[in-house]
Design a protein around this motif. Structure first.
Motif, PDB file in Angstrom:
ATOM      1  N   ASN A 145       0.845  -1.196   0.000  1.00 53.99           N
ATOM      2  CA  ASN A 145       0.000   0.000   0.000  1.00 53.99           C
ATOM      3  C   ASN A 145       0.877   1.241   0.000  1.00 53.99           C
ATOM      4  N   ASP A 196      -6.023   0.980  -8.064  1.00 53.43           N
ATOM      5  CA  ASP A 196      -6.514   2.299  -7.651  1.00 53.43           C
ATOM      6  C   ASP A 196      -7.189   2.315  -6.280  1.00 53.43           C
ATOM      7  N   SER A 197      -6.788   1.444  -5.397  1.00 53.01           N
ATOM      8  CA  SER A 197      -7.331   1.377  -4.042  1.00 53.01           C
ATOM      9  C   SER A 197      -6.318   0.669  -3.156  1.00 53.01           C
ATOM     10  N   THR A 198      -6.381   0.916  -1.865  1.00 56.40           N
ATOM     11  CA  THR A 198      -5.561   0.132  -0.947  1.00 56.40           C
ATOM     12  C   THR A 198      -6.220  -1.223  -0.710  1.00 56.40           C
ATOM     13  N   THR A 210     -10.305  -5.143  -2.818  1.00 49.77           N
ATOM     14  CA  THR A 210      -9.798  -3.807  -2.524  1.00 49.77           C
ATOM     15  C   THR A 210     -10.646  -3.158  -1.431  1.00 49.77           C
ATOM     16  N   ASP A 211     -10.122  -2.082  -0.858  1.00 45.14           N
ATOM     17  CA  ASP A 211     -10.866  -1.354   0.170  1.00 45.14           C
ATOM     18  C   ASP A 211     -12.070  -0.618  -0.406  1.00 45.14           C
ATOM     19  N   LYS A 212     -12.146  -0.530  -1.728  1.00 47.06           N
ATOM     20  CA  LYS A 212     -13.333   0.027  -2.395  1.00 47.06           C
ATOM     21  C   LYS A 212     -14.395  -1.041  -2.618  1.00 47.06           C
TER      22      LYS A 212
END
Length: 135
Positions: A74, A106-108, A124-126
């Protein structure tokens, strides 16, 4: 390493602050440090075999599968006008430490990735499920 009978410390490794580790095929140890380091150590002799850096950021997860080492890292970038948080998936060969593939996401990623059926699964965190098929 502690002696099972006496409790005496017989060996330790204090080169980097470790975030995660895994044991690979053949018993070698792969360490991931907060400084972005990836280190392979011989599981018997305890010698450092190789040391590399992830593409960007700090490792969040380490997976050994076959002769590959998958590292999820990350990275957060802060500027005066814009903040950005992304992840990277880096794949190294376990025997030489050569980076063979990398991708920016495009996300952590906070969940633990999984390897099954020749695929890498991560969320992903999204909230997006990503599946990478092995070649």
């Amino acid at each position: 390493i502690l002696d099972a009978k006496t409790g005496e410390e017989t060996w330790k490794f204090d080169i980097i602050r470790i975030f995660d580790f895994t044991i690979g095929y053949g018993g070698n140890i792969f360490l991931a440090g907060y400084d972005g380091s990836i280190i392979e150590m011989d599981g018997v002799r305890r010698d450092v075999i190789w040391r590399r850096k992830v593409t960007q950021g700090f490792p969040a997860s380490v997976i050994a599968t076959g002769n590959n080492l998958i590292i999820i890292s990350n990275y957060k970038s802060e500027t005066l006008f814009f903040d950005s948080a992304v992840s990277y998936v880096d794949i190294f060969t376990a025997d030489s430490g050569k980076k063979i593939w990398s991708e920016k996401i495009d996300s952590t990623i906070s969940t633990t990735p999984t390897v099954a059926y020749n695929n890498l699964f991560l969320v992903t965190d999204k909230g997006h499920l990503r599946i990478y098929k092995s070649n």
